[in-house]
Design an enzyme around this catalytic site. Structure first.
Site, PDB file in Angstrom:
ATOM      1  N   LYS A  11      21.490 -27.017  16.563  1.00  0.00           N
ATOM      2  CA  LYS A  11      21.330 -26.422  15.240  1.00  0.00           C
ATOM      3  C   LYS A  11      21.547 -27.476  14.140  1.00  0.00           C
ATOM      4  O   LYS A  11      22.057 -28.571  14.420  1.00  0.00           O
ATOM      5  CB  LYS A  11      22.316 -25.258  15.106  1.00  0.00           C
ATOM      6  CG  LYS A  11      22.017 -24.099  16.078  1.00  0.00           C
ATOM      7  CD  LYS A  11      23.056 -22.995  15.936  1.00  0.00           C
ATOM      8  CE  LYS A  11      22.709 -21.768  16.748  1.00  0.00           C
ATOM      9  NZ  LYS A  11      23.707 -20.678  16.566  1.00  0.00           N
ATOM     10  N   TYR A  51      14.913 -14.924  16.307  1.00  0.00           N
ATOM     11  CA  TYR A  51      16.054 -14.055  16.618  1.00  0.00           C
ATOM     12  C   TYR A  51      15.581 -12.604  16.635  1.00  0.00           C
ATOM     13  O   TYR A  51      14.730 -12.221  15.828  1.00  0.00           O
ATOM     14  CB  TYR A  51      17.179 -14.259  15.596  1.00  0.00           C
ATOM     15  CG  TYR A  51      17.950 -15.549  15.815  1.00  0.00           C
ATOM     16  CD1 TYR A  51      18.888 -15.652  16.848  1.00  0.00           C
ATOM     17  CD2 TYR A  51      17.743 -16.665  15.017  1.00  0.00           C
ATOM     18  CE1 TYR A  51      19.591 -16.833  17.064  1.00  0.00           C
ATOM     19  CE2 TYR A  51      18.440 -17.857  15.226  1.00  0.00           C
ATOM     20  CZ  TYR A  51      19.361 -17.926  16.249  1.00  0.00           C
ATOM     21  OH  TYR A  51      20.058 -19.096  16.468  1.00  0.00           O
ATOM     22  N   ASN A 157      27.730 -23.064  14.880  1.00  0.00           N
ATOM     23  CA  ASN A 157      28.296 -23.326  16.208  1.00  0.00           C
ATOM     24  C   ASN A 157      27.490 -24.337  17.022  1.00  0.00           C
ATOM     25  O   ASN A 157      27.445 -24.278  18.242  1.00  0.00           O
ATOM     26  CB  ASN A 157      28.523 -22.011  16.957  1.00  0.00           C
ATOM     27  CG  ASN A 157      27.296 -21.116  16.935  1.00  0.00           C
ATOM     28  OD1 ASN A 157      26.206 -21.572  16.567  1.00  0.00           O
ATOM     29  ND2 ASN A 157      27.451 -19.872  17.329  1.00  0.00           N
ATOM     30  N   HIS A 160      22.353 -23.523  20.201  1.00  0.00           N
ATOM     31  CA  HIS A 160      21.890 -22.228  20.704  1.00  0.00           C
ATOM     32  C   HIS A 160      21.464 -22.432  22.145  1.00  0.00           C
ATOM     33  O   HIS A 160      20.869 -23.459  22.471  1.00  0.00           O
ATOM     34  CB  HIS A 160      20.669 -21.756  19.890  1.00  0.00           C
ATOM     35  CG  HIS A 160      19.895 -20.666  20.578  1.00  0.00           C
ATOM     36  ND1 HIS A 160      20.140 -19.329  20.342  1.00  0.00           N
ATOM     37  CD2 HIS A 160      18.922 -20.714  21.534  1.00  0.00           C
ATOM     38  CE1 HIS A 160      19.341 -18.599  21.116  1.00  0.00           C
ATOM     39  NE2 HIS A 160      18.588 -19.425  21.837  1.00  0.00           N
ATOM     40  N   GLU A 171      11.821 -17.551  24.834  1.00  0.00           N
ATOM     41  CA  GLU A 171      12.156 -18.578  23.841  1.00  0.00           C
ATOM     42  C   GLU A 171      11.429 -19.897  24.103  1.00  0.00           C
ATOM     43  O   GLU A 171      11.023 -20.589  23.164  1.00  0.00           O
ATOM     44  CB  GLU A 171      13.672 -18.767  23.801  1.00  0.00           C
ATOM     45  CG  GLU A 171      14.359 -17.498  23.285  1.00  0.00           C
ATOM     46  CD  GLU A 171      15.859 -17.612  23.096  1.00  0.00           C
ATOM     47  OE1 GLU A 171      16.440 -16.702  22.483  1.00  0.00           O
ATOM     48  OE2 GLU A 171      16.466 -18.609  23.545  1.00  0.00           O
TER      49      GLU A 171
HETATM   50  P1  GDP Z   1      24.876 -16.734  20.620  1.00  0.00           P
HETATM   51  O1  GDP Z   1      23.878 -16.260  21.637  1.00  0.00           O
HETATM   52  O2  GDP Z   1      26.198 -17.106  21.236  1.00  0.00           O
HETATM   53  O3  GDP Z   1      24.346 -17.840  19.745  1.00  0.00           O
HETATM   54  O4  GDP Z   1      25.211 -15.501  19.663  1.00  0.00           O
HETATM   55  P2  GDP Z   1      24.291 -14.314  19.115  1.00  0.00           P
HETATM   56  O5  GDP Z   1      22.959 -14.314  19.777  1.00  0.00           O
HETATM   57  O6  GDP Z   1      25.113 -13.077  19.188  1.00  0.00           O
HETATM   58  O7  GDP Z   1      24.144 -14.682  17.558  1.00  0.00           O
HETATM   59  C1  GDP Z   1      23.237 -15.667  17.115  1.00  0.00           C
HETATM   60  C2  GDP Z   1      23.906 -16.544  16.095  1.00  0.00           C
HETATM   61  O8  GDP Z   1      24.228 -15.762  14.933  1.00  0.00           O
HETATM   62  C3  GDP Z   1      25.247 -17.156  16.495  1.00  0.00           C
HETATM   63  O9  GDP Z   1      25.142 -18.300  17.289  1.00  0.00           O
HETATM   64  C4  GDP Z   1      25.862 -17.444  15.137  1.00  0.00           C
HETATM   65  O10 GDP Z   1      25.324 -18.623  14.549  1.00  0.00           O
HETATM   66  C5  GDP Z   1      25.417 -16.242  14.327  1.00  0.00           C
HETATM   67  N1  GDP Z   1      26.387 -15.122  14.384  1.00  0.00           N
HETATM   68  C6  GDP Z   1      26.554 -14.268  15.427  1.00  0.00           C
HETATM   69  N2  GDP Z   1      27.494 -13.354  15.168  1.00  0.00           N
HETATM   70  C7  GDP Z   1      27.928 -13.612  13.925  1.00  0.00           C
HETATM   71  C8  GDP Z   1      28.900 -12.976  13.058  1.00  0.00           C
HETATM   72  O11 GDP Z   1      29.548 -12.001  13.425  1.00  0.00           O
HETATM   73  N3  GDP Z   1      29.084 -13.512  11.817  1.00  0.00           N
HETATM   74  C9  GDP Z   1      28.384 -14.600  11.395  1.00  0.00           C
HETATM   75  N4  GDP Z   1      28.655 -15.055  10.165  1.00  0.00           N
HETATM   76  N5  GDP Z   1      27.476 -15.224  12.162  1.00  0.00           N
HETATM   77  C10 GDP Z   1      27.239 -14.746  13.416  1.00  0.00           C
HETATM   78 MG    MG Z   2      22.131 -15.171  21.467  1.00  0.00          MG
END
Ligand code: GDP
Ligand code: MG
Length: 198
Positions: A11, A51, A157, A160, A171
């Site tokens: 990222k 997403y 973070n 991805h 993807e």
């Molecule tokens: P991942 O698969 O671990 O990347 O997590 P997800 O697919 O649930 O979410 C996608 C991305 O959205 C995450 O990597 C974070 O950058 C962001 N994100 C997810 N949950 C949150 C949240 O609760 N708050 C905020 N601010 N960002 C979030």
């Molecule tokens: Mg995810």
């Protein structure tokens, strides 16, 4: 044994912090074969389409956020102005679109045994402060969900990785043309074939 391919993105924060080499190196060291690699500055529309937009996904994001707030004893409603998981998920997606389209990312396809599950283990928990030491998110940042939410931005973070094999297929097809993916024999293949024949 299931040799498969998965999708990983470094990222904008990972690229800007000069962590691309370290992140790629960890996957190489684990034995993954890089079969696709390029840099891009995604448009807002590309991130929007990347997403998910299902209520199920929005709901899960909202749930995760509330779980973290419960752990910390923070009133989520005071931060988001709502307790509705789907509304929270939609807000997070908007932040995610700004974040991922803000600066270049590195896109890659990795091939290896159980690739989707193994890369997720190496990446660690979505919330870096809760990610185990030894994972990419756990080792390279002190970022947290509650911090990001209070700043009204996505969690930065670093990386991805596709959530599972089915997500990986979608993807990979989203970001790479078939001609941009390569089949070749690497050192691991050669060693396994050589010793396997002995
Ligand atoms: P991942 O698969 O671990 O990347 O997590 P997800 O697919 O649930 O979410 C996608 C991305 O959205 C995450 O990597 C974070 O950058 C962001 N994100 C997810 N949950 C949150 C949240 O609760 N708050 C905020 N601010 N960002 C979030
Ligand atoms: Mg995810």
């Amino acid at each position: 044994m299931a040799v498969e391919r998965t999708f990983v993105m470094i990222k904008p924060d990972g690229v800007m912090r000069n962590l691309a080499g370290k992140v790629i190196g960890r996957f190489e060291q684990a034995g993954f074969k890089i079969v696709g690699l390029r840099m891009a500055k995604p448009t807002k529309e590309q991130v929007e389409g990347f997403y998910p937009s299902s209520d199920d996904w929005f709901g899960k994001i909202g749930e995760k956020t509330k779980h973290r707030y419960n752990q910390l004893g923070i009133d989520g409603k005071a931060v988001f102005g709502t307790n509705n998981n789907i509304t929270i998920g939609k807000m997070v997606k908007k932040w995610l679109i700004s974040y991922i389209s803000s600066s270049p990312v590195v896109l890659m396809v990795l091939e290896g045994n159980n690739a989707a599950e193994k890369t997720r283990k190496m990446v660690g928990n979505t919330d870096p402060i809760n990610a185990d030491t030894g994972t990419i998110r756990g080792d390279f940042t002190l970022e947290s969900v509650d911090w990001a939410n209070s700043d009204k931005r996505a969690v930065m973070n670093i990386v991805h990785a596709s959530g599972d094999s089915a997500e990986a297929k979608e993807e990979i097809a989203y970001w790479f043309k078939p001609a941009e993916l390569f089949d070749y024999e690497n050192a691991f293949d050669i060693i396994i074939n050589k010793l396997g024949d002995a």
